[in-house]
Write an enzyme that holds these catalytic residues in place. Structure first.
Site, PDB file in Angstrom:
ATOM      1  N   ASP A 252       0.832  -1.211   0.000  1.00 42.31           N
ATOM      2  CA  ASP A 252       0.000   0.000   0.000  1.00 42.31           C
ATOM      3  C   ASP A 252       0.864   1.259   0.000  1.00 42.31           C
ATOM      4  O   ASP A 252       0.343   2.366  -0.141  1.00 42.31           O
ATOM      5  CB  ASP A 252      -0.955   0.023   1.203  1.00 42.31           C
ATOM      6  N   ASN A 253       2.170   1.093   0.162  1.00 43.45           N
ATOM      7  CA  ASN A 253       3.068   2.248   0.105  1.00 43.45           C
ATOM      8  C   ASN A 253       3.872   2.267  -1.189  1.00 43.45           C
ATOM      9  O   ASN A 253       4.833   3.028  -1.311  1.00 43.45           O
ATOM     10  CB  ASN A 253       4.023   2.238   1.306  1.00 43.45           C
TER      11      ASN A 253
HETATM   12  P1  AMP Z   1       1.287   4.037   6.896  1.00 45.53           P
HETATM   13  O1  AMP Z   1       1.956   3.009   7.735  1.00 45.53           O
HETATM   14  O2  AMP Z   1       1.526   5.449   7.329  1.00 45.53           O
HETATM   15  O3  AMP Z   1       1.529   3.843   5.448  1.00 45.53           O
HETATM   16  O4  AMP Z   1      -0.292   3.844   7.146  1.00 45.53           O
HETATM   17  C1  AMP Z   1      -0.971   2.631   6.957  1.00 45.53           C
HETATM   18  C2  AMP Z   1      -2.457   2.907   6.959  1.00 45.53           C
HETATM   19  O5  AMP Z   1      -2.857   3.471   8.218  1.00 45.53           O
HETATM   20  C3  AMP Z   1      -2.905   3.881   5.908  1.00 45.53           C
HETATM   21  O6  AMP Z   1      -4.139   3.460   5.421  1.00 45.53           O
HETATM   22  C4  AMP Z   1      -3.022   5.189   6.665  1.00 45.53           C
HETATM   23  O7  AMP Z   1      -3.935   6.071   6.070  1.00 45.53           O
HETATM   24  C5  AMP Z   1      -3.481   4.727   8.024  1.00 45.53           C
HETATM   25  N1  AMP Z   1      -3.058   5.632   9.097  1.00 45.53           N
HETATM   26  C6  AMP Z   1      -1.811   5.868   9.556  1.00 45.53           C
HETATM   27  N2  AMP Z   1      -1.821   6.753  10.561  1.00 45.53           N
HETATM   28  C7  AMP Z   1      -3.104   7.129  10.746  1.00 45.53           C
HETATM   29  C8  AMP Z   1      -3.792   8.025  11.642  1.00 45.53           C
HETATM   30  N3  AMP Z   1      -3.120   8.719  12.540  1.00 45.53           N
HETATM   31  N4  AMP Z   1      -5.122   8.126  11.512  1.00 45.53           N
HETATM   32  C9  AMP Z   1      -5.804   7.421  10.607  1.00 45.53           C
HETATM   33  N5  AMP Z   1      -5.238   6.565   9.763  1.00 45.53           N
HETATM   34  C10 AMP Z   1      -3.915   6.403   9.815  1.00 45.53           C
HETATM   35 MG    MG Z   2       0.931   4.366   3.769  1.00 48.49          MG
END
Ligand code: AMP
Ligand code: MG
EC number: 2.7.7.-
Length: 487
Positions: A252-253
């Site tokens: 997803d990244n």
């Molecule tokens: P990441 O690890 O930042 O790529 O995030 C993984 C998933 O978690 C993605 O769908 C983000 O949108 C969600 N996410 C990360 N941090 C938050 C937050 N503080 N509030 C809501 N969703 C989050």
């Molecule tokens: Mg992400």
């Protein structure tokens, strides 16, 4: 040059409809203020750089107002996280505000990260803190300046909004720019939820808007997948050549465009360490520095699986087979250039590997070694760099090989050698401790250090007067910083 209200929108992703994204309005930050803006990124939207200082700029990117033509949407996707499939993810705290055209006809997604809760927030608060927003901003712009494909960042907006992480912090928003925010995980979402119509719609969208050249090929989708493989091989070769560790290579990244995307606990190597793990929650080292290469292929395989409705398995496998050889070729090409070589010899791969082993064993600064290697003739440079190594006999043997190799290369005058090497070997990289210094100042309300660091990193290959302190190895306190994964 345009004023803020003169942007031209064409929200193509929003038009795909509610199966792909949900309309959500940004949740404003308290007392939004400009922390830092990138003039180079503003130029991509033809924006007059002086508008960054106007109150309406902070209000727009702090979630208070919106253009009438903006259509803020939270996108739905899924993805493989640390090897396991998570069936539903999505923009949990980011919103695609809209898509803007510049005068050159280029198209940029405006994506506001930290904009509040969405249907995909799960347990999260929808917010981003100042610390992580500054890190994303600096990294995007620094990678771009190094020639590594990346999403871009227009600005960081700070605020008084309290946000709880390990402690109370302040909320911020970063405005990210990319030609598309579509991830591998978008394709996985429609594949695993068995929505063939939407999946086909998504594939057409990406093909038409982002890979139009593949339309001319006998099998357009296969041609598109091949190009995605090629772009990822090249991007990861650049990460490895410049010591960039992404930290969270979940599908997803991973951008469908093959650009570096979604910055979390990333790091640039200080001392060379092939086994470096920048993400402290990555206990098994799945995303360690050297594992980024096979993980790149693993991620492409996950995408390939999601494309099986459009492309035969045999063709997908064949395309995946291109990844490693392409990666190797790009990597070796870059490393040869970093060594100042202009020709290719069979033994070069080994020359690079042996050097990296020696650097690993002695904890040599990865960036400065290459910079200094180009400061003077090969013979002089290696004699000066020798002191950094513990295994002197090992280094001497390598240095002899290197000098002979440079000799055979016939690499021109010393002046030419220096210019050629300095053009590929940065003096300034985004070291964790430099980011940390800038963040600490910003958290106490002083944004001058973030702005200065951003300036320095925007010309990483050019020696800048008075900026010596940005070209040093980290002090002891800055060597093994634990970067919080909560962002
Ligand atoms: P990441 O690890 O930042 O790529 O995030 C993984 C998933 O978690 C993605 O769908 C983000 O949108 C969600 N996410 C990360 N941090 C938050 C937050 N503080 N509030 C809501 N969703 C989050
Ligand atoms: Mg992400």
């Amino acid at each position: 040059m345009k004023a803020l209200d003169e942007l031209t929108f064409d929200n193509r992703f929003a038009r795909l409809g509610d199966a792909f994204s949900t309309h959500v309005l940004p949740e404003p930050l308290d007392e939004p203020r400009l922390v830092v803006a990138s003039k180079a990124a503003m130029a991509l939207l033809d924006l007059d750089p002086s508008v960054a200082e106007t109150p309406v700029f902070a209000e727009l990117f702090g979630g208070h107002t919106l253009w009438a033509e903006a259509e803020p949407r939270a996108m739905v996707y899924s993805g493989h996280q640390f090897g396991g499939y998570t069936p539903q993810l999505g923009d949990g705290r980011g919103l695609l505000l809209g898509e803007v055209y510049n005068q050159a006809g280029e198209h940029w997604d405006l994506h506001l990260k930290g904009a509040g809760m969405t249907p995909y927030s799960r347990m999260g608060d929808g917010r981003a803190v100042l610390r992580s927003s500054i890190r994303e901003f600096l990294a995007s712009e620094a990678l771009h300046a190094l020639g590594i494909p990346s999403s871009r960042a227009l600005c960081v907006i700070g605020s008084n909004t309290p946000v709880w992480r390990e402690k109370q912090e302040r909320g911020a928003m970063v405005l990210r720019l990319a030609p598309s925010h579509i991830r591998f995980g978008h394709f996985e979402y429609f594949y695993y939820t068995q929505k063939p119509e939407q999946q086909a719609q998504l594939a057409e969208h990406v093909l038409n808007l982002h890979y139009p050249q593949c339309r001319e090929q006998p099998e357009p989708y296969l041609a598109m997948f091949r190009e995605i493989v090629e772009r990822n091989a090249e991007m990861i070769a650049k990460w490895q050549a410049y010591g960039f560790c992404h930290g969270v290579m979940n599908t997803d990244n991973m951008s469908i465009l093959g650009i570096t995307f979604d910055f979390g606990p990333f790091a640039f190597l200080d001392d060379f360490d092939a086994h470096f793990i920048c993400n402290h929650s990555d206990h098994e080292g799945r995303y360690s520095f050297s594992n980024q290469v096979p993980i790149g292929q693993w991620n492409l395989s996950a995408l390939a699986q999601a494309l099986t409705p459009f492309i035969s398995v045999d063709a997908l496998k064949e395309a995946l087979g291109l990844y490693l050889p392409l990666y190797q070729a790009h990597y070796l090409d870059l490393m040869r250039r970093r060594l100042g070589l202009t020709t290719a010899e069979d033994d070069d791969q080994n020359l690079v590997e042996r050097l990296l082993q020696l650097m690993q064993n002695s904890g040599v600064d990865y960036t400065l070694f290459f910079r200094r290697l180009g400061d003077e003739s090969a013979a002089l440079a290696v004699s000066r760099l020798r002191d950094d190594f513990v295994d002197l006999a090992g280094f001497d043997a390598w240095a002899e090989r290197y000098k002979a190799r440079v000799e055979r290369d016939g690499d021109g005058s010393e002046e030419q050698r220096r210019a050629r090497m300095h053009a590929v070997n940065p003096l300034y990289i985004l070291r964790n401790y430099l980011a940390q210094n800038a963040i600490a100042a910003a958290e106490s309300g002083d944004y001058s250090e973030v702005r200065r660091l951003h300036e320095v990193l925007s010309k990483p290959f050019e020696e800048q007067a008075g900026m010596e302190q940005y070209a040093q190895r980290p002090p002891d306190w800055g060597k093994h910083l634990e970067i919080s994964c909560s962002s």
